[in-house]
Scaffold this motif. Structure first.
Motif, PDB file in Angstrom:
ATOM      1  N   VAL A  23       0.887  -1.139   0.028  1.00 30.80           N
ATOM      2  CA  VAL A  23      -0.029  -0.008   0.109  1.00 30.80           C
ATOM      3  C   VAL A  23       0.976   1.305   0.022  1.00 30.80           C
ATOM      4  O   VAL A  23       0.478   2.168  -0.886  1.00 30.80           O
ATOM      5  CB  VAL A  23      -0.968   0.127   1.123  1.00 30.80           C
ATOM      6  CG1 VAL A  23      -1.703   1.228   1.363  1.00 30.80           C
ATOM      7  CG2 VAL A  23      -1.839  -1.148   1.374  1.00 30.80           C
ATOM      8  N   ALA A  24       1.846   1.108   0.661  1.00 29.02           N
ATOM      9  CA  ALA A  24       2.821   2.350   0.807  1.00 29.02           C
ATOM     10  C   ALA A  24       3.344   2.413  -0.526  1.00 29.02           C
ATOM     11  O   ALA A  24       3.489   3.889  -0.909  1.00 29.02           O
ATOM     12  CB  ALA A  24       3.721   2.193   1.860  1.00 29.02           C
ATOM     13  N   LYS A  25       3.678   1.499  -1.174  1.00 29.57           N
ATOM     14  CA  LYS A  25       4.524   1.698  -2.645  1.00 29.57           C
ATOM     15  C   LYS A  25       3.455   2.079  -3.712  1.00 29.57           C
ATOM     16  O   LYS A  25       3.786   3.149  -4.259  1.00 29.57           O
ATOM     17  CB  LYS A  25       4.676   0.233  -2.873  1.00 29.57           C
ATOM     18  CG  LYS A  25       5.617   0.237  -4.242  1.00 29.57           C
ATOM     19  CD  LYS A  25       7.017   0.431  -4.199  1.00 29.57           C
ATOM     20  CE  LYS A  25       7.843   0.297  -5.475  1.00 29.57           C
ATOM     21  NZ  LYS A  25       9.098   1.029  -5.283  1.00 29.57           N
ATOM     22  N   ALA A  26       2.284   1.841  -3.428  1.00 28.85           N
ATOM     23  CA  ALA A  26       1.188   2.457  -4.315  1.00 28.85           C
ATOM     24  C   ALA A  26       1.002   4.092  -4.034  1.00 28.85           C
ATOM     25  O   ALA A  26       0.931   4.740  -4.955  1.00 28.85           O
ATOM     26  CB  ALA A  26      -0.092   1.629  -4.244  1.00 28.85           C
ATOM     27  N   LYS A  27       1.021   4.249  -2.696  1.00 25.32           N
ATOM     28  CA  LYS A  27       1.111   5.833  -2.526  1.00 25.32           C
ATOM     29  C   LYS A  27       2.139   6.495  -3.108  1.00 25.32           C
ATOM     30  O   LYS A  27       1.935   7.660  -3.854  1.00 25.32           O
ATOM     31  CB  LYS A  27       1.052   6.043  -1.020  1.00 25.32           C
ATOM     32  CG  LYS A  27      -0.117   6.071  -0.436  1.00 25.32           C
ATOM     33  CD  LYS A  27      -0.115   6.644   1.035  1.00 25.32           C
ATOM     34  CE  LYS A  27      -1.332   5.788   1.836  1.00 25.32           C
ATOM     35  NZ  LYS A  27      -0.988   5.750   3.168  1.00 25.32           N
ATOM     36  N   GLU A  28       3.421   5.908  -2.950  1.00 27.02           N
ATOM     37  CA  GLU A  28       4.545   6.388  -3.488  1.00 27.02           C
ATOM     38  C   GLU A  28       4.410   6.689  -5.157  1.00 27.02           C
ATOM     39  O   GLU A  28       5.081   7.654  -5.595  1.00 27.02           O
ATOM     40  CB  GLU A  28       5.621   5.453  -3.171  1.00 27.02           C
ATOM     41  CG  GLU A  28       7.154   5.868  -3.105  1.00 27.02           C
ATOM     42  CD  GLU A  28       8.105   4.789  -2.961  1.00 27.02           C
ATOM     43  OE1 GLU A  28       7.979   4.261  -1.784  1.00 27.02           O
ATOM     44  OE2 GLU A  28       8.803   4.163  -3.872  1.00 27.02           O
ATOM     45  N   MET A  29       3.842   5.473  -5.709  1.00 26.27           N
ATOM     46  CA  MET A  29       3.731   5.602  -7.033  1.00 26.27           C
ATOM     47  C   MET A  29       2.611   6.471  -7.610  1.00 26.27           C
ATOM     48  O   MET A  29       2.602   6.351  -8.952  1.00 26.27           O
ATOM     49  CB  MET A  29       3.593   4.124  -7.597  1.00 26.27           C
ATOM     50  CG  MET A  29       4.914   3.057  -7.560  1.00 26.27           C
ATOM     51  SD  MET A  29       4.755   1.442  -7.713  1.00 26.27           S
ATOM     52  CE  MET A  29       4.756   1.432  -9.475  1.00 26.27           C
ATOM     53  N   GLY A  30       1.926   6.768  -6.857  1.00 23.47           N
ATOM     54  CA  GLY A  30       0.608   7.832  -7.177  1.00 23.47           C
ATOM     55  C   GLY A  30      -0.298   6.777  -7.749  1.00 23.47           C
ATOM     56  O   GLY A  30      -1.101   7.205  -8.752  1.00 23.47           O
ATOM     57  N   ILE A  31      -0.431   5.576  -7.562  1.00 22.12           N
ATOM     58  CA  ILE A  31      -1.437   4.536  -7.991  1.00 22.12           C
ATOM     59  C   ILE A  31      -2.694   4.580  -7.282  1.00 22.12           C
ATOM     60  O   ILE A  31      -2.624   4.685  -6.017  1.00 22.12           O
ATOM     61  CB  ILE A  31      -0.607   3.152  -7.877  1.00 22.12           C
ATOM     62  CG1 ILE A  31       0.279   2.965  -9.077  1.00 22.12           C
ATOM     63  CG2 ILE A  31      -1.753   1.932  -8.009  1.00 22.12           C
ATOM     64  CD1 ILE A  31       0.986   1.771  -9.260  1.00 22.12           C
ATOM     65  N   ASP A  32      -3.787   4.579  -8.065  1.00 21.36           N
ATOM     66  CA  ASP A  32      -4.941   4.721  -7.419  1.00 21.36           C
ATOM     67  C   ASP A  32      -5.684   3.410  -6.595  1.00 21.36           C
ATOM     68  O   ASP A  32      -6.659   3.616  -5.737  1.00 21.36           O
ATOM     69  CB  ASP A  32      -5.997   5.741  -8.062  1.00 21.36           C
ATOM     70  CG  ASP A  32      -6.424   5.094  -9.605  1.00 21.36           C
ATOM     71  OD1 ASP A  32      -6.939   3.851  -9.314  1.00 21.36           O
ATOM     72  OD2 ASP A  32      -6.260   5.497 -10.395  1.00 21.36           O
ATOM     73  N   THR A  33      -5.380   2.393  -7.064  1.00 21.01           N
ATOM     74  CA  THR A  33      -5.944   1.176  -6.479  1.00 21.01           C
ATOM     75  C   THR A  33      -5.002   0.017  -6.032  1.00 21.01           C
ATOM     76  O   THR A  33      -4.314  -0.364  -7.044  1.00 21.01           O
ATOM     77  CB  THR A  33      -7.196   0.666  -7.304  1.00 21.01           C
ATOM     78  OG1 THR A  33      -8.219   1.725  -7.735  1.00 21.01           O
ATOM     79  CG2 THR A  33      -7.964  -0.409  -6.859  1.00 21.01           C
TER      80      THR A  33
END
Ligand code: GDP
Length: 295
Positions: free
Chosen positions: A175-185
């Motif tokens: 989840v942290a990685k997704a935040k970092e990558m600006g991914i939405d889901t």
């Protein structure tokens, strides 16, 4: 429509000819046929009983419409009630106000969880959404590889930490990685066992607590029929689900599991899986499922 059930009701309904109201007494034979049809469609017995009681309530006192075959009239009542119980309309995936939306996939091994993770990602990608799939099934290296292969195929990144990390850490870091990558889901694929198992449930609960998902989707194999009810009850009681995906609806099942899952969890079925390919995912429509159950 519903010719098979209509034929059966024909005989049962003869009693009603010449009467002007549907009553508790005069519809019993017909209800037996409805009950049998639902059991044949693999709806769980307990669920059938509750459902029939609802139909009875809805039907009692109804005027027999002149010129309409009373069997057809009851089928319409059953159909409407089925649609109502299954939630009337399609319920979309949850979407967090602040990205990323976190979706947790739960279910037994072999139900189609990993495939559904990829199917959902592709579905969202087609809507211009960006996804990250997270592989937390550390018990089966093949499951991680399977997700990676699917990820390459649909061009969706996969976050994994191999088989040595623990699932809670993988999910949290994912989840942290997704935040970092600006991914939405973020869609988190979890470990499933062949049968419900205490350790699997505890681990799933720990992952859920750590990532606080917006949607927790129970993946249910439609071919499991009657068993879908127990499965749903256990998962819902132990981890709390917010929706379900019914897989393998391309098989010859009539889909009674849909009614069981919905009635027992009170949560909507959001999608159906209709094949092994990643494109084979469709939103769930209660009216279509009601037709299939009664077909
Ligand atoms: P998991 O163990 O729950 O992750 O299950 P998998 O995603 O590995 O799927 C198990 C098997 O079911 C695989 O052979 C999939 O191709 C197959 N499968 C998954 N979804 C569907 C579906 O909707 N229809 C059909 N026919 N097969 C499916």
């Amino acid at each position: 429509m519903f010719d098979a059930l209509a034929d059966r009701l024909e005989d049962a309904w003869k009693k009603l000819r010449g009467q002007d109201k549907i009553t508790e007494a005069n519809m019993q034979d017909a209800l037996k046929e409805v009950r049998r049809a639902l059991l044949e469609a693999d709806v769980n017995l307990q669920v059938v009983k509750t459902f029939i009681a609802e139909v009875e309530k809805a039907a009692i006192g109804a005027e027999v419409i002149a010129g309409v075959n009373p069997g057809q009239q009851l089928i319409k009542i059953v159909y409407d009630e089925l649609v109502k119980v299954m939630g009337e309309s399609n319920v979309p995936l949850a979407q967090a106000e602040k990205s990323p939306t976190v979706i947790l996939m739960a279910g037994l091994q072999g139900t189609g969880k990993t495939t559904a993770t990829a199917k959902l990602s592709l579905y969202l990608r087609k809507q211009e959404r960006t996804c990250l799939m997270v592989a937390t099934d550390i018990y089966r290296p093949a499951a991680i590889d399977q997700l990676k292969t699917l990820g390459e195929q649909i061009e969706v990144p996969v976050f994994e930490l191999g088989t040595q990390a623990n699932p809670v850490d993988i999910a949290t870091q994912g989840v942290a990685k997704a935040k970092e990558m600006g991914i939405d889901t973020v869609i988190i694929d979890t470990a499933g066992r062949l049968q419900i198992d205490e350790e699997m449930m505890l681990e799933l609960a720990r992952v859920k607590k750590a990532v606080n998902p917006d949607d927790t989707l129970l993946v249910v194999d439609a071919m499991t029929g009657q068993e879908a009810a127990n499965l749903t009850r256990t998962f819902h009681e132990q981890i709390g689900v917010t929706g379900a995906i019914l897989t393998k609806m391309d098989g010859d099942t009539r889909g009674g599991a849909a009614l069981s899952v919905r009635q027992i969890s009170g949560q909507p079925i959001k999608f159906v899986g209709v094949g092994e390919k990643v494109e084979a995912l469709q939103p769930f429509y209660p009216d279509r499922m009601a037709s299939r159950i009664l077909s």
